[in-house]
Design a protein around this motif. Structure first.
Motif, PDB file in Angstrom:
ATOM      1  N   ALA A 148       0.826  -1.164  -0.015  1.00 40.87           N
ATOM      2  CA  ALA A 148       0.054   0.050   0.012  1.00 40.87           C
ATOM      3  C   ALA A 148       0.931   1.248   0.030  1.00 40.87           C
ATOM      4  O   ALA A 148       1.911   1.173   0.849  1.00 40.87           O
ATOM      5  CB  ALA A 148      -0.974   0.154   1.057  1.00 40.87           C
ATOM      6  N   LEU A 183      -8.146   5.018  -1.244  1.00 45.25           N
ATOM      7  CA  LEU A 183      -8.116   3.650  -1.138  1.00 45.25           C
ATOM      8  C   LEU A 183      -9.681   3.439  -0.992  1.00 45.25           C
ATOM      9  O   LEU A 183     -10.437   4.287  -0.454  1.00 45.25           O
ATOM     10  CB  LEU A 183      -7.485   3.559   0.457  1.00 45.25           C
ATOM     11  CG  LEU A 183      -7.058   2.196   0.910  1.00 45.25           C
ATOM     12  CD1 LEU A 183      -6.012   1.570  -0.285  1.00 45.25           C
ATOM     13  CD2 LEU A 183      -6.483   1.990   2.267  1.00 45.25           C
ATOM     14  N   TRP A 225      -6.659   0.147  -4.004  1.00 46.78           N
ATOM     15  CA  TRP A 225      -5.996   1.309  -4.565  1.00 46.78           C
ATOM     16  C   TRP A 225      -6.878   1.836  -5.771  1.00 46.78           C
ATOM     17  O   TRP A 225      -7.275   1.117  -6.701  1.00 46.78           O
ATOM     18  CB  TRP A 225      -4.433   1.506  -5.056  1.00 46.78           C
ATOM     19  CG  TRP A 225      -4.158   3.067  -5.649  1.00 46.78           C
ATOM     20  CD1 TRP A 225      -3.846   3.687  -6.607  1.00 46.78           C
ATOM     21  CD2 TRP A 225      -3.950   3.979  -4.656  1.00 46.78           C
ATOM     22  NE1 TRP A 225      -3.482   4.903  -6.711  1.00 46.78           N
ATOM     23  CE2 TRP A 225      -3.516   5.074  -5.204  1.00 46.78           C
ATOM     24  CE3 TRP A 225      -4.182   3.984  -3.069  1.00 46.78           C
ATOM     25  CZ2 TRP A 225      -3.378   6.329  -4.658  1.00 46.78           C
ATOM     26  CZ3 TRP A 225      -4.085   5.291  -2.678  1.00 46.78           C
ATOM     27  CH2 TRP A 225      -3.408   6.534  -3.272  1.00 46.78           C
ATOM     28  N   VAL A 269      -4.399  -4.109  -2.172  1.00 40.12           N
ATOM     29  CA  VAL A 269      -2.990  -3.612  -1.413  1.00 40.12           C
ATOM     30  C   VAL A 269      -2.885  -4.705  -0.203  1.00 40.12           C
ATOM     31  O   VAL A 269      -3.874  -5.000   0.235  1.00 40.12           O
ATOM     32  CB  VAL A 269      -3.157  -2.294  -0.919  1.00 40.12           C
ATOM     33  CG1 VAL A 269      -3.260  -1.168  -2.233  1.00 40.12           C
ATOM     34  CG2 VAL A 269      -4.301  -1.941  -0.042  1.00 40.12           C
TER      35      VAL A 269
END
Length: 703
Positions: free
Chosen positions: A459, A602, A628, A638
């Motif tokens: 991430a 996100l 993402w 992620v």
């Protein structure tokens, strides 16, 4: 509605509800045409305030003569303009109307003949009043908001803004659906086939449903007279409150790890917790498998420091309260081999599903099963306004849970890269919870998460917008603000919401509710661990802090009524304010629209564990499944992501809230060394700015 109603009538009682202008009256009239007795709360309310009535006089005394027509009838439009913009005045009106409506409803029911087909009890506020589980069946009527607004404009001559203002004062349709046995979509379609089939279902099964919801009084370890004697002994030297909490619990736990059945725990306990309160002092004792003599001796010991005079406790009569979570098969009666077969079957299916998704990726499967069958009796005596009252409440609570943890791996430069997929199935339901389709869905979801994680990318780090899906559960609501709304923390100044009752603490449209009456949810029960009936508590309404979660002790300190949130892990613990089923109420937006408008940030589908500082509201949570997003599209999953922020700040920033409310996460909430079962949920929301912790290269933040 008094508990005796559902026990004393030899015909089914159907609760009917729906938001204003949803068309529930249409459904009520349909049932009446088919032979049901219709008892409409609106009609009872009009009768309660008819011209010349004592009820109308009470309304005029509270709101003035401006609520009267020239003919001395109630001007409902004038009264509506007053109460729909002032919650305090609305509650004053409810305090006037509800007891009178209840009395009229009881009289109507009592007058029905024994051969009545059934009675429909139509009221708008069954859910808001925590009564949706008091019937043999509960139906909700729904219609699109635009259609409801148009009906109000046509029917009552309201402007659109006024119509919407009335709609938002009631429970959201998605919340109503959580309570309903049937949701009737009254949007213009032909409903006859749906209603005919639903009526047949009620008529065929109402007796069995009533027997499960209104269970017979349990075989208690001590008689009401014996418990009254214990209370009287606790108060033999004065005091303001005395209590005996009696608990019998049977529990089973099974664990299977990597193909081996490694854990098998079977337990049965009987214990009693005694408590006496005098002023600010509380004295407590717990005893395992005590005799009556041992209880009385402990009660004398607790009473000894008292400085007052002995109090005579009235006779105790056990009362029946319906459970929001009727069960079909008590797990304590299910043979152990059947539970073992469940665990082995889930473990085998997990291996099969994971192998089908990614051949050779499976490294380990762990399966855990647990059930608890808990019977409680709460006898209490309390001094209030110079008089002593006493009561005896009881409840039978059943919990079941199946947990799946699947570990996968992929070869990398540094050896095996391991990832885990976790999923749990748990409710206040009997062994019927573990139906084949629900177990399969739980296993498949755990396998999907375990394999998906292998393809996840690190991430990015930074401050970004975050969309939390309704499938993420309400971990953020529970941790980041729920604990801060528990009254003991607020009283101690250990909450970010301390001293803010009546103040704006969240954005417009943010409503947070804690409800112990939701059917089969993990935090639900008929009564709390102090014998108070479960309730629905609106903590924050439209951004304004309205209530804290109260135990009896905190309620006395704050001068309010307990909210049914006094909970304890077992007889060994004192009750403290705890959450039950806590959720953010749905809004009006489509979840797809919120995601589509996310330019870069996100998207979180599953949350993990976390930590929170209740004083500041600062939190850190794990992301178990996240993606993402760029230009509204999911780019890649992620891993190793965390979310950080401050609960109060997040609530102030919530401006986009979807209408979905589908998934309640389950867990065991820890506080002061005690763990109690809870659940939490939220609709899809946009958090405009959260700190995303990740292991990839940082990206430019939005700040």
């Amino acid at each position: 509605m008094p508990a005796t109603h559902s026990l004393s009538h030899p015909f089914p009682l159907l609760g009917l509800s729906g938001g204003i202008a949803s068309g529930k009256s249409f459904v009520g009239r349909w049932l009446a045409a088919w032979g049901w007795a219709l008892i409409d709360a609106d009609e009872l309310a009009r009768e309660a305030v008819a011209r010349g009535s004592e009820g109308l006089a009470a309304v005029v005394a509270a709101f003035g003569t401006g609520v009267l027509t020239p003919e001395s009838d109630l001007d409902r439009a004038a009264l509506g303009r007053i109460i729909f913009h002032d919650e305090a005045k609305r509650r004053v009106l409810e305090a006037i109307l509800h007891p009178r409506i209840e009395a009229l409803r009881a009289a109507r029911l009592a007058a029905l003949s024994a051969d009545t087909k059934g009675a429909v009890l139509d009221a708008a506020l069954w859910i808001e009043r925590g009564k949706a589980h008091h019937f043999d069946a509960f139906w909700v009527v729904d219609a699109p908001e635009a259609l409801r607004v148009q009906r109000l404009k046509d029917r009552d001559g309201l402007e659109e803004a006024a119509a919407r203002a009335r709609i938002v004062t009631q429970a959201h349709p998605a919340e109503r659906a959580l309570h309903a046995d049937l949701v009737v979509p009254n949007d213009g379609r032909d409903l006859e086939d749906l209603l005919t089939a639903a009526e047949a279902e009620v008529l065929a099964h109402w007796k069995a449903r009533r027997a499960r919801a209104w269970s017979s009084l349990m075989n208690a370890p001590f008689s009401p007279d014996q418990l009254r004697l214990v209370l009287e002994t606790l108060l033999s030297k004065g005091g303001s409150y005395a209590e005996a909490f009696v608990e019998r619990r049977r529990a089973n736990a099974l664990g299977m790890d990597d193909g081996r059945m490694e854990d098998l725990v079977v337990s049965e306990t009987l214990g009693v917790g005694l408590r006496v309160m005098e002023g600010d002092a509380t004295r407590f004792a717990d005893l395992i498998s005590p005799s009556l003599d041992e209880l009385l001796e402990a009660a004398r010991t607790l009473a000894a420091p008292g400085t007052g005079t002995a109090l005579a406790v009235p006779e105790l009569h056990a009362t029946r309260v319906p459970t929001p979570s009727p069960i079909e098969r008590d797990p304590s009666t299910v043979p152990l081999p059947e539970k073992v077969a469940l665990v082995k079957g889930a473990e085998s299916l997990a291996r099969k599903e994971t192998e089908a998704l990614r051949s050779g990726a499976l490294r380990q499967v762990s399966v855990g099963y647990g059930d608890s069958s808990q019977s409680v009796w709460v006898a209490s005596a309390e001094v209030a306004e110079g008089s002593l009252s006493a009561r005896l409440s009881e409840d039978h609570r059943v919990q079941g849970v199946l947990r799946l943890s699947i570990t996968t791996g992929a070869k990398g430069e540094d050896g095996d890269r391991l990832q885990t997929g976790y999923q749990a199935l748990g409710e206040t339901r009997g062994f019927e919870l573990f139906a084949k389709d629900r177990v399969e869905a739980t296993v498949k979801e755990a396998a999907r998460l375990a394999v998906l994680a292998l393809d996840a990318q690190p991430a990015p780090a930074g401050t970004f917008p975050v969309v939390l899906s309704s499938s993420a559960g309400g971990t953020m609501i529970h941790e980041a603000c729920g604990h801060g709304l528990e009254a003991d923390l607020a009283l101690a100044g250990m909450s970010a919401f301390a001293g803010k009752l009546g103040q704006k603490v969240a954005a417009e449209g943010v409503t947070i509710i804690d409800d112990g009456t939701l059917p089969h949810k993990r935090g639900s029960s008929a009564v709390d661990d102090e014998g108070n009936a479960s309730t629905r508590v609106v903590l924050i309404e439209n951004g304004v802090l309205k209530h804290y979660l109260q135990s009896r002790k905190t309620a006395r300190k704050m001068g309010v009524e307990p909210t049914g949130n006094g909970r304890r892990e077992s007889y060994k613990h004192l009750p403290i304010p705890r959450m039950r089923n806590t959720f953010l109420a749905p809004g009006s937006e489509a979840p797809e629209a919120i995601l589509a408008d996310l330019d870069r940030g996100l998207f979180v589908k599953h949350m993990g564990g976390g930590q929170v500082d209740t004083v500041t509201g600062n939190f850190v949570f794990e992301v178990k499944e996240g993606y993402w997003v760029e230009k509204g599209e999911l780019k890649y999953p992620v891993k190793n992501a965390t979310l950080s922020g401050a609960g109060p700040a997040v609530l102030q920033q919530l401006t986009r809230i979807a209408h979905d409310l589908e998934h309640f996460d389950i867990g065991t909430c820890g506080k002061d060394g005690q763990g109690v079962p809870v659940s939490d949920a939220l609709p899809t929301i946009l958090c405009p700015a959260l700190v995303v912790g990740g292991t990839a290269e940082p990206l430019p933040s939005i700040l």
